[in-house]
Design a protein around this motif. Sequence first.
Motif, mmCIF file in Angstrom:
data_model
loop_
_atom_site.group_PDB
_atom_site.id
_atom_site.type_symbol
_atom_site.label_atom_id
_atom_site.label_comp_id
_atom_site.label_asym_id
_atom_site.label_seq_id
_atom_site.Cartn_x
_atom_site.Cartn_y
_atom_site.Cartn_z
ATOM 1 N N ALA B 354 42.026 8.217 49.344
ATOM 2 C CA ALA B 354 40.637 7.774 49.152
ATOM 3 C C ALA B 354 40.478 7.063 47.804
ATOM 4 O O ALA B 354 39.825 6.010 47.722
ATOM 5 C CB ALA B 354 39.685 8.961 49.245
ATOM 6 N N THR B 355 41.071 7.622 46.767
ATOM 7 C CA THR B 355 40.904 6.998 45.453
ATOM 8 C C THR B 355 41.613 5.652 45.389
ATOM 9 O O THR B 355 41.088 4.679 44.850
ATOM 10 C CB THR B 355 41.428 7.913 44.325
ATOM 11 O OG1 THR B 355 42.773 8.296 44.605
ATOM 12 C CG2 THR B 355 40.565 9.157 44.195
ATOM 13 N N ARG B 356 42.815 5.580 45.970
ATOM 14 C CA ARG B 356 43.537 4.305 45.958
ATOM 15 C C ARG B 356 42.785 3.238 46.752
ATOM 16 O O ARG B 356 42.704 2.078 46.350
ATOM 17 C CB ARG B 356 44.954 4.479 46.523
ATOM 18 C CG ARG B 356 45.943 5.031 45.502
ATOM 19 C CD ARG B 356 47.297 5.328 46.142
ATOM 20 N NE ARG B 356 47.848 4.195 46.869
ATOM 21 C CZ ARG B 356 48.694 3.308 46.360
ATOM 22 N NH1 ARG B 356 49.094 3.419 45.110
ATOM 23 N NH2 ARG B 356 49.148 2.324 47.091
ATOM 24 N N GLN B 357 42.222 3.626 47.891
ATOM 25 C CA GLN B 357 41.438 2.687 48.694
ATOM 26 C C GLN B 357 40.218 2.198 47.923
ATOM 27 O O GLN B 357 39.889 1.016 47.933
ATOM 28 C CB GLN B 357 40.976 3.372 49.991
ATOM 29 C CG GLN B 357 42.070 3.483 51.044
ATOM 30 C CD GLN B 357 42.331 2.145 51.708
ATOM 31 O OE1 GLN B 357 41.408 1.428 52.058
ATOM 32 N NE2 GLN B 357 43.603 1.797 51.842
ATOM 33 N N PHE B 358 39.540 3.125 47.266
ATOM 34 C CA PHE B 358 38.339 2.759 46.498
ATOM 35 C C PHE B 358 38.702 1.764 45.394
ATOM 36 O O PHE B 358 38.052 0.737 45.208
ATOM 37 C CB PHE B 358 37.694 4.021 45.921
ATOM 38 C CG PHE B 358 36.335 3.809 45.324
ATOM 39 C CD1 PHE B 358 35.185 3.918 46.101
ATOM 40 C CD2 PHE B 358 36.192 3.503 43.973
ATOM 41 C CE1 PHE B 358 33.918 3.730 45.548
ATOM 42 C CE2 PHE B 358 34.933 3.308 43.407
ATOM 43 C CZ PHE B 358 33.796 3.423 44.193
ATOM 44 N N VAL B 359 39.771 2.071 44.677
ATOM 45 C CA VAL B 359 40.209 1.197 43.579
ATOM 46 C C VAL B 359 40.558 -0.194 44.098
ATOM 47 O O VAL B 359 40.202 -1.213 43.509
ATOM 48 C CB VAL B 359 41.416 1.816 42.839
ATOM 49 C CG1 VAL B 359 42.091 0.787 41.930
ATOM 50 C CG2 VAL B 359 40.976 3.030 42.030
ATOM 51 N N ALA B 360 41.267 -0.235 45.227
ATOM 52 C CA ALA B 360 41.730 -1.525 45.738
ATOM 53 C C ALA B 360 40.596 -2.356 46.304
ATOM 54 O O ALA B 360 40.596 -3.586 46.186
ATOM 55 C CB ALA B 360 42.804 -1.310 46.804
ATOM 56 N N ARG B 361 39.627 -1.697 46.928
ATOM 57 C CA ARG B 361 38.643 -2.447 47.700
ATOM 58 C C ARG B 361 37.325 -2.715 46.982
ATOM 59 O O ARG B 361 36.578 -3.608 47.373
ATOM 60 C CB ARG B 361 38.393 -1.731 49.030
ATOM 61 C CG ARG B 361 39.636 -1.814 49.942
ATOM 62 C CD ARG B 361 39.547 -0.877 51.122
ATOM 63 N NE ARG B 361 38.357 -1.111 51.895
ATOM 64 C CZ ARG B 361 37.843 -0.263 52.786
ATOM 65 N NH1 ARG B 361 38.457 0.902 53.002
ATOM 66 N NH2 ARG B 361 36.759 -0.563 53.445
ATOM 67 N N VAL B 362 37.026 -1.945 45.945
ATOM 68 C CA VAL B 362 35.774 -2.190 45.229
ATOM 69 C C VAL B 362 35.998 -3.292 44.194
ATOM 70 O O VAL B 362 36.942 -3.233 43.408
ATOM 71 C CB VAL B 362 35.267 -0.896 44.567
ATOM 72 C CG1 VAL B 362 34.143 -1.208 43.584
ATOM 73 C CG2 VAL B 362 34.764 0.056 45.642
ATOM 74 N N ASP B 363 35.138 -4.291 44.240
ATOM 75 C CA ASP B 363 35.280 -5.475 43.404
ATOM 76 C C ASP B 363 34.317 -5.365 42.223
ATOM 77 O O ASP B 363 33.136 -5.680 42.339
ATOM 78 C CB ASP B 363 34.945 -6.705 44.268
ATOM 79 C CG ASP B 363 35.256 -8.004 43.565
ATOM 80 O OD1 ASP B 363 36.139 -8.023 42.700
ATOM 81 O OD2 ASP B 363 34.599 -9.014 43.904
ATOM 82 N N ALA B 364 34.821 -4.896 41.078
ATOM 83 C CA ALA B 364 33.963 -4.712 39.907
ATOM 84 C C ALA B 364 34.791 -4.872 38.642
ATOM 85 O O ALA B 364 36.022 -4.820 38.688
ATOM 86 C CB ALA B 364 33.314 -3.327 39.939
ATOM 87 N N ALA B 365 34.096 -5.075 37.531
ATOM 88 C CA ALA B 365 34.802 -5.219 36.251
ATOM 89 C C ALA B 365 35.581 -3.953 35.926
ATOM 90 O O ALA B 365 36.701 -4.012 35.425
ATOM 91 C CB ALA B 365 33.805 -5.534 35.141
ATOM 92 N N VAL B 366 34.985 -2.793 36.223
ATOM 93 C CA VAL B 366 35.634 -1.516 35.940
ATOM 94 C C VAL B 366 35.484 -0.601 37.150
ATOM 95 O O VAL B 366 34.391 -0.470 37.691
ATOM 96 C CB VAL B 366 35.009 -0.823 34.706
ATOM 97 C CG1 VAL B 366 35.735 0.489 34.394
ATOM 98 C CG2 VAL B 366 35.037 -1.751 33.486
ATOM 99 N N VAL B 367 36.587 -0.009 37.575
ATOM 100 C CA VAL B 367 36.536 1.023 38.609
ATOM 101 C C VAL B 367 37.053 2.314 37.979
ATOM 102 O O VAL B 367 38.162 2.344 37.434
ATOM 103 C CB VAL B 367 37.388 0.641 39.836
ATOM 104 C CG1 VAL B 367 37.329 1.761 40.879
ATOM 105 C CG2 VAL B 367 36.899 -0.663 40.443
ATOM 106 N N ALA B 368 36.226 3.359 38.024
ATOM 107 C CA ALA B 368 36.578 4.622 37.374
ATOM 108 C C ALA B 368 36.871 5.684 38.428
ATOM 109 O O ALA B 368 36.103 5.851 39.373
ATOM 110 C CB ALA B 368 35.436 5.076 36.469
ATOM 111 N N VAL B 369 37.988 6.369 38.260
ATOM 112 C CA VAL B 369 38.355 7.444 39.176
ATOM 113 C C VAL B 369 38.204 8.770 38.440
ATOM 114 O O VAL B 369 38.832 8.988 37.396
ATOM 115 C CB VAL B 369 39.818 7.283 39.645
ATOM 116 C CG1 VAL B 369 40.197 8.401 40.617
ATOM 117 C CG2 VAL B 369 40.029 5.915 40.283
#
Lengths: 422, 422
Positions: B354-369
Motif C-alpha cells: 500500500a505504501t509503495r503504491q501510494f508513493v508511486a501513484r500520488v503526484d505531489a512535491a512531497v509524499v510522506a509515509v
Amino acid sequence: MSDSLRDEVHQAARRAKVAATALATENRQRKDAVLRAMADALLDRAPEVLAANERDLAAGRAAGLTDALLDRLALTGSRLDGIAEGLRTVAGLPDPVGEVQRGSVLPNGLELRQVRVPMGVVGIVYEARPNVTVDAAGLTLKAGNAVLLRGSSSAEQSNSALVTVLRDALVANDFPADAVQLLPCADRASVQHLITARGLVDLVIPRGGAGLIDAVVRNATVPTIETGVGNCHVYVDRAAEFDVAREIVLNSKTRRPSVCNAAETLLVHAEVADKFVPEVVAALRERGVTVHGDERAVRLAEGVVPAVAEDWDTEYLSLDIALRVVDSLDEAVAHIAEHGSGHTEAVVSTDVRATRQFVARVDAAVVAVNASTAFTDGAEFGMGAEIGISTQKLHARGPMGLPELTSSKWVVWGEGHIRPAS
Amino acid sequence: MSDSLRDEVHQAARRAKVAATALATENRQRKDAVLRAMADALLDRAPEVLAANERDLAAGRAAGLTDALLDRLALTGSRLDGIAEGLRTVAGLPDPVGEVQRGSVLPNGLELRQVRVPMGVVGIVYEARPNVTVDAAGLTLKAGNAVLLRGSSSAEQSNSALVTVLRDALVANDFPADAVQLLPCADRASVQHLITARGLVDLVIPRGGAGLIDAVVRNATVPTIETGVGNCHVYVDRAAEFDVAREIVLNSKTRRPSVCNAAETLLVHAEVADKFVPEVVAALRERGVTVHGDERAVRLAEGVVPAVAEDWDTEYLSLDIALRVVDSLDEAVAHIAEHGSGHTEAVVSTDVRATRQFVARVDAAVVAVNASTAFTDGAEFGMGAEIGISTQKLHARGPMGLPELTSSKWVVWGEGHIRPAS
C-alpha cells in the motif's frame, strides 16, 4: 476564439492526463518495447505515411511554398529510416524516471529521497518538419510523459498518418493511445488553448522560429521553456592562434548556417585585427559568406559590407556574419551581454587568464573555449537525442535530453514521525 | 498603467542586471562576509528599523487591519535577532555557485562540464511579513543573484528601513548597492511591470496567498515559480496503526494550521472507519478542530458537520478539516488526484504494498509515509533555509533552497575542435 475548439483541446489534455497517470508507473522494459514497436510500425507502414506526405507536398506546391520549406516538409524512405532509427536510439537510452537525485537520513531518522518522476502532460508546438512529431513523441514517452503535439497545418496529413501509426503501436502494446495525441492545427487558436490549460498541461515547449517561440512564451499561463534563438558569437582574442581561430570561425559559420548554433557575429581583438581580419574575411568570402563589418573591419579587408546597427542583433541563419573589432576582452564580453541571446558563445585564445575570464563572465547556455559553436547539440553532448535547446535559465539550459523532460518528487519515510512545535 | 512607473521598475531591473554581473563572479568568502555584516548592521540599527515598523503598525491600526495581520507585520527586538540569525545561517551554508553538476570527456576529446551559475535577476513578490525582505535578500545574494523586492504597501516603511540597512552594508563591503532593491509598492501596477520585464528579469517568485500567486503566474511573461498553495491530505489505510495515525493527523492539522503544509483533508479506509473515525474525530474536536465529513463520517462520529462539495477543494488554513471515508487505496489516490494541489500528501500504513503504491501513484512535491505533512520545510529537509515551496513541476518542486536559486552553464574546452559535416 471558439469555445468548441477550446473544449476539444482541453478534453485532449484531460485524456492525456489520464494516460500520463498510467505511464508514470510503467517500467523501462515496457517503454523500450513500445518504442521499438513504433519504429517497426513506421517502416512497415511507410507507404501510407509517404502517401499522406505526398498530399501535404502537393498542397504546399499549390500554395506556393518555397523549395526550402517543401524540403523541410518532405519525407522519403531514407528519412523514415532515420526517424525509426531515432526511436531505437531513445529506446537504448537510460530511463531517467526513478533516478535518486539526492538522499539522506535526517537527524530525526526520517529517510529523505528526491527522485525523478515524469513531468506529466507535455505540449510541443512546432513548425513544418514532420520528423519532430515522432522525435518528440519518443522522447516524451520514454520519460514517462503524455504528449500533445501541435504541428503546422502544412504538415497536417503527414503528422496525422505518423500519429496514427504511433497510437496503433501503443494500443498493440497495451499502452493508452492517448499518450500521443495530435491537436487540431487549422486554427491558430488551438495553440492559445494549449498554452493556457493550467492544471491540465505541465509544460509546453515551442520549437520553431523566433516569432513562434515569443508568441508562446508571452501568452502562456502554463510553464514553458524558451528554445532555440541563437545569436552566437566567436571572440578571437589577441592571444589566438590564427589557424585555429580561422577554422573555428569557418566551422561555426558555415557548417550549417540555418541552425541555431551557427555563429552570427565575429569579434576580433584590435591587437591582432590588422593581420587576422584580412585573412578570415578572405576565407569567409571564399566560402560564400557576406561579411558585415564595423568601420575598422571595412578598412582592414576588402569586400566587407558596412554593418548597420541591426546587424549586431540579427540571427542571420544564412551565409552572413557580422564582424566587429574590439579593443579588449571586456569590450567583447560587454558586446555579448548586450547582443547575445544566451545560446552559445565561443572564445579562441591560448591565454589561460583570458579564457577563464570569458568563461566566468559570459552568461550563456554554452560557453566554448577553442571549439566551434556547432558542438551545442544534444547528440554531441552525449545525450543521445534532444527535444530542443533551452535559452532560458529556469529548469533546463542548453541541449535538453530525457532528464530535462522530468520533474522530481520528495519521498519521506518515517515510522510515525511528528514534528515538534517550534 | 503609467509609463513612468514602468520606466522606474525597468530601470531598477537594468541596475539589478549590472549588479548581478558583478555578483556572478564573487567568491564565497566575500559573499559570506557581507551577509554577516548585514546581520550586524540590522542589530546595530535596530532602533531605526523598529521606529519605521512602528509607523507601519500605526498606519495599519488606523486602516483597521486585523490583529492577525498586525502581528504578521510587527517587528520586535527578538524578531530582529531571529532575522539576523537567519542571515548568519545562510552565510554558513555551502555556496551552490560553481558546483559541477555533470562532467565528462567526449569521444572527440572535448571536455564538457555543467556548472551551477547564478540565476541573474530574481524578483520576489510578497505580502505583509517584513522578515521576507531580509530572508529573500540573503538567499538570493548568497546564490549570486541581484534581487528586486516587491513587498506590500502595509510594510513600506519597515521594508524601506531594512533595505537601507542592507544596501549600506553592501556598499561598506565593496558590493554594488543595487544587488538589493525595493520596488515601489503603492501601485499594484509595479507587480505587472516586474513580471513582464522580459530580458531584464530571469525569475519571479510570488510568496503569499493563492490570489497573489495566481495573478503573478497568469500574467507573467518572465519565468515564475508557483509556490505554496497546499491542499494536503492524510490517507489512513486499512493497515494503519491507530495511535500512529491519530498522532500524525493531529500534528498535520494542528501544529500550525495557518501554514501551507498543514493537512486539510483526512481520508480513511472504510474497513477501519467504524473504529478509527470516532476516535480521530474526538481527538480533533478536543483540539478545537471542526470536522467537515461526508455522509459516512457524519454517521460514524458525533459532532461532524456535513461537508459540501467545496470542502474537498478548500485550503482552510484554520482549525477545520474535511473527512471522507474511501473504499480503497485507489479511491484515495483518485481523490487526491482530483482535489490535491500537488504540495504534500501523506499515507499511514504498515503495509509495504500500500505504501509503495501510494508513493508511486500520488503526484505531489512531497509524499510522506508514516510521517506528518508538517515536515515539508526547507530547514527540516536540511536545506538550511528556504525561499518558498514550489508546487509546480518545472525547475524546482517542494522546498527551495540555495541550489534552486541557480541556473547552469555548459562549459566546453577544446583545442581547436571543429565539428565534421554530418
